[in-house]
Design an enzyme around this catalytic site. Structure first.
Site, PDB file in Angstrom:
ATOM      1  N   ASP A 152       0.470   0.158  -3.341  1.00  0.00           N
ATOM      2  CA  ASP A 152      -0.442  -0.977  -3.446  1.00  0.00           C
ATOM      3  C   ASP A 152      -0.097  -1.953  -2.327  1.00  0.00           C
ATOM      4  O   ASP A 152       1.022  -2.474  -2.275  1.00  0.00           O
ATOM      5  CB  ASP A 152      -0.289  -1.636  -4.821  1.00  0.00           C
ATOM      6  CG  ASP A 152      -1.324  -2.722  -5.054  1.00  0.00           C
ATOM      7  OD1 ASP A 152      -2.198  -2.919  -4.184  1.00  0.00           O
ATOM      8  OD2 ASP A 152      -1.234  -3.378  -6.112  1.00  0.00           O
ATOM      9  N   ASP A 202      -7.153  -0.677  -1.092  1.00  0.00           N
ATOM     10  CA  ASP A 202      -5.744  -0.924  -0.748  1.00  0.00           C
ATOM     11  C   ASP A 202      -4.761  -0.347  -1.753  1.00  0.00           C
ATOM     12  O   ASP A 202      -3.609  -0.732  -1.756  1.00  0.00           O
ATOM     13  CB  ASP A 202      -5.488  -2.419  -0.589  1.00  0.00           C
ATOM     14  CG  ASP A 202      -5.422  -3.129  -1.931  1.00  0.00           C
ATOM     15  OD1 ASP A 202      -6.241  -2.794  -2.809  1.00  0.00           O
ATOM     16  OD2 ASP A 202      -4.544  -3.989  -2.097  1.00  0.00           O
ATOM     17  N   GLU A 203      -5.208   0.561  -2.603  1.00  0.00           N
ATOM     18  CA  GLU A 203      -4.221   1.186  -3.484  1.00  0.00           C
ATOM     19  C   GLU A 203      -4.607   2.619  -3.809  1.00  0.00           C
ATOM     20  O   GLU A 203      -5.793   2.969  -3.810  1.00  0.00           O
ATOM     21  CB  GLU A 203      -4.010   0.375  -4.762  1.00  0.00           C
ATOM     22  CG  GLU A 203      -5.216   0.272  -5.651  1.00  0.00           C
ATOM     23  CD  GLU A 203      -4.893  -0.498  -6.929  1.00  0.00           C
ATOM     24  OE1 GLU A 203      -4.390   0.131  -7.874  1.00  0.00           O
ATOM     25  OE2 GLU A 203      -5.137  -1.715  -6.972  1.00  0.00           O
TER      26      GLU A 203
HETATM   27 MG   LIG Z   1      -3.067  -4.767  -3.457  1.00  0.00          MG
END
Ligand SMILES: [Mg+2]
Length: 417
Positions: free
Chosen positions: A11, A115-116
């Protein structure tokens, strides 16, 4: 089989802000937010309108500025706040570079958002080291090559890995060794559980449950009264039990074959040979589609119509008949007890991924099975599905038979006798 499974949840930290700092390095170290929903402003003085904070830099967070906060409130808390408009196209471009790094460490990548992602690195450990080593490699590469900070959780399941990645942000690395899931989760508040929103946590609070340990120990009947039918699954996750596979988008979710018998099966040997035949059918379809399976499942329906399913994640994704069959037979052996008669049997493959061009990436043994299976697939296509029947005494014998047969076929795979 499952105890060896290693999953990373990666993350990125304050991702939208980090993306902005790539093109505004002069803002590094200042309280910065990316805000959306209002009018786009220029750096310095925005017009807040109805905008909310999408992401806040770690410099802004101690002042009480966090995502989902109305921008007007954020500016009241921090008058020197730098506000940038959301530019999702830029973040998506950066995200592609991030995912390219992920794919260097496993083909099994399940995106959660820009973003993860979850990475199943079970099959990558021979090549890159254990879960912790792979997590550090990814963090280092993201930092050095892309100048992006990230936090990683390493665990045996998606749920525990996700909770772990969130625990020591930014730049955190939390490893939960296999077998320690329950102890790791126990002291954490229930709100840390992915999917446990404010409604769930306040209902649990009313019956005196604030931590995952309390949730794990609670009476399941009481929990079901409080939360409804989802309670049992939530409780299992609080115990650290989450068999859910890492799912790669864009490919079929599963391939399966099952058959119902005109006369119920009661013999172990018959069950084994039907399991092997069904696994071969699944393998053929996997190979035809250019896929590998990370998870194998079986389904048994007994003559009293009770139906049992079992699944296992393999140490590495496979498509060879021998691997699918041995996993399926192990599962059948666990689900069946002598004396029970079976009216339906099924074998399935799940967690499917596109097969890399270089099978040697996984295992050189795979290449050999691959040659055997593709030669058999070709013969089945040419002469019909019953043209080739594998030996039934043991898998090893059937493999030897296949190798002999291959030799007779010659290197080009054409029948020479
Ligand atoms: Mg994040």
């Amino acid at each position: 089989m499952d105890s060896d499974r290693t999953i990373l949840h990666v993350d990125l930290d304050a991702f939208f802000v980090s993306c902005e700092l790539l093109r505004h390095p002069e803002l590094t170290g200042r309280p910065v937010v990316v805000a959306g929903g209002g009018e786009p402003g220029s750096i310095g003085r925005p017009s807040p309108g109805r905008a909310v904070v999408s992401a806040a830099s770690y410099e802004a967070r101690p002042l009480g500025v966090h995502s989902a906060l109305p921008l007007a409130r954020a500016l009241a808390l921090c008058p020197e706040l730098v506000v940038l408009p959301v530019d999702i196209r830029h973040y998506a471009e950066v995200s592609e570079q991030v995912f390219a790094v992920f794919h260097d460490y496993s083909p099994l990548v399940e995106p959660g958002s820009l973003d993860e992602a979850y990475l199943d690195v079970t099959g990558s450990k021979l090549l890159h080291g254990n879960g912790e080593a792979i997590a550090r490699l990814i963090q280092t590469r993201l930092e050095r090559e892309l100048k992006l900070p990230a936090s990683v959780g390493v665990a045996s399941s998606k749920t525990v890995a996700k909770i772990a990645s969130d625990l020591r942000k930014p730049k955190g690395l939390v490893v939960v060794p296999s077998g320690h899931e329950r102890g790791f989760l126990a002291p954490l508040p229930v709100a840390r559980m992915p999917g446990a929103g404010p409604k769930t946590t306040s209902r649990l609070h009313l019956v005196g449950i604030d931590t995952m340990g309390q949730l794990a120990r609670a009476d399941t009947g009481l929990l079901t009264e409080v939360l409804g039918p989802s309670a049992a699954a939530l409780q299992r996750r609080a115990l650290g039990e989450d068999p859910g596979p890492v799912r790669v988008p864009g490919v079929a979710r599963s391939i399966s074959r099952e058959e119902t018998y005109p006369v119920d099966i009661s013999l172990r040997s018959e069950l084994e040979s039907r399991t092997r035949a069904l696994a071969a059918g699944v393998g053929q379809r996997l190979r035809a589609a250019g896929l590998l399976a990370a998870t194998v499942s079986v389904k048994l329906r007994f003559s009293d119509f009770e139906t049992i399913s079992r699944q296992a994640t393999l140490p590495r994704p496979v498509c060879a008949d021998v691997d699918l069959a041995s996993a399926a037979q192990e599962l059948v052996a666990r689900a069946w007890t002598p004396g029970r008669t079976v009216r339906l049997l099924g074998v399935g493959a799940d967690g499917l991924i596109a097969r890399p061009a270089q099978m040697a990436l996984f295992d050189s043994g795979e290449v050999r099975h691959e040659l055997v299976d593709s030669a058999l697939d070709e013969l089945r296509v040419r002469f019909g599905p019953t043209a080739i029947i594998r030996g039934t005494d043991s898998l090893q014998e059937s493999l030897d038979w296949n190798r002999d047969h291959l030799r007779r076929l010659g290197p080009a795979g054409k029948a020479s006798n």
